[in-house]
Design a protein around this motif. Structure first.
Motif, short mmCIF file in Angstrom:
data_model
loop_
_atom_site.label_atom_id
_atom_site.label_comp_id
_atom_site.label_asym_id
_atom_site.label_seq_id
_atom_site.Cartn_x
_atom_site.Cartn_y
_atom_site.Cartn_z
N TYR A 10 8.53 10.63 0.55
CA TYR A 10 7.78 11.27 1.52
C TYR A 10 6.19 10.94 1.52
N TRP A 11 5.90 10.46 0.50
CA TRP A 11 4.30 10.09 0.51
C TRP A 11 3.98 8.91 1.62
N ARG A 12 3.07 9.12 2.03
CA ARG A 12 2.72 8.07 3.06
C ARG A 12 1.01 7.69 2.62
N PRO A 13 0.83 6.99 1.61
CA PRO A 13 -0.72 6.70 1.42
C PRO A 13 -1.18 5.70 2.78
N ARG A 14 -2.43 5.91 2.71
CA ARG A 14 -3.23 5.05 3.49
C ARG A 14 -3.18 3.59 3.16
N VAL A 147 10.85 -5.95 7.62
CA VAL A 147 9.94 -6.23 6.11
C VAL A 147 8.60 -5.50 6.28
N GLY A 148 8.00 -5.20 5.10
CA GLY A 148 6.99 -4.35 4.97
C GLY A 148 7.28 -3.01 4.98
N GLY A 149 6.31 -2.07 5.50
CA GLY A 149 6.57 -0.42 5.55
C GLY A 149 5.50 0.00 4.46
N ARG A 150 6.13 1.24 4.09
CA ARG A 150 4.99 1.90 3.14
C ARG A 150 4.96 1.27 1.92
N LEU A 152 4.23 -1.77 1.00
CA LEU A 152 3.04 -2.88 1.12
C LEU A 152 1.72 -2.24 1.37
N ALA A 153 0.55 -2.58 0.90
CA ALA A 153 -0.67 -2.18 0.99
C ALA A 153 -1.24 -2.39 2.12
N VAL A 154 -0.53 -3.61 3.05
CA VAL A 154 -0.89 -4.19 4.20
C VAL A 154 -0.55 -3.40 5.35
N PRO A 155 -1.36 -2.88 6.17
CA PRO A 155 -0.84 -2.06 7.51
C PRO A 155 0.18 -3.02 8.34
N ASP A 156 1.13 -2.68 9.13
CA ASP A 156 1.91 -3.17 10.05
C ASP A 156 1.32 -4.08 10.93
#
Length: 191
Positions: A10-14, A147-150, A152-156
């Protein structure tokens, strides 16, 4: 352990990271130059929680069996060897590949999966809660490829801009000279 597992769900980091140029990125056919997206803090927490849960379940289950049936004690070395091999495999997989996601001249690598540029028809934001980028592949694969999502450190948005830019010109990544990834359009809001 349960709190760690719930936190990673549930954690959504920036996510403010960028794709980073690397002269050598591990791929299915050897190393080649490319752009790399590293794993986010939520991704590392999720990996740690999954590995810890696997080890605790394996060793806890075996200890329950040895208390109930003493003759199972002879199976301790193979079970410990299997747990050690499993941990070793996870560490090997994480250290072999540079970053969680990579864009190279040959295609896009996400974890252990490989998608050649010739198969990627387009990308769009995924509607899933964890985020990510939906790849439209040729031929269509089931389940849908995200691919990607939370993790990864790179925004979508940055990932979509980079995939769209290099999908049509992958030779720009194959040359071996440093490449600056494109930024998303100014009107697109980042999370």
């Amino acid at each position: 352990m349960m709190l760690g597992h719930l936190a990673q769900r549930y954690w959504r980091p920036r996510r403010t990271g960028r794709l980073i140029w690397r002269p050598r990125v591990a791929g299915p056919h050897g190393a080649e130059p490319g752009l790399v997206a590293r794993r986010s803090a939520a991704g590392w927490l999720g990996l740690t929680a999954d590995v810890t849960a696997g080890v605790v379940v394996a060793l806890g289950g075996f200890s329950v069996l040895t208390e109930r049936w003493p003759q199972v004690e002879a199976g301790r070395p193979p079970v410990l060897a299997a747990v050690a091999l499993g941990l070793g495999w996870v560490v090997y997989a994480e250290t072999r590949f540079t970053g969680r996601l990579a864009l190279t001249g040959g295609g896009l690598r996400y974890g252990g999966d490989w998608y050649p540029w010739s198969e990627i028809r387009g990308v769009r934001r995924s509607g899933e809660r964890a985020g990510g980028v939906h790849l439209r592949l040729e031929p269509e694969r089931l389940p849908r490829t995200v691919v990607g999502g939370r993790d990864l450190a790179v925004p979508d948005e940055r990932l979509i801009a980079a995939i769209e830019a290099f999908r049509t010109t992958p030779e720009a990544l194959a040359v071996g000279l440093p490449v600056t990834p494109p930024e998303p359009a100014p009107g697109v809001a980042e999370r």
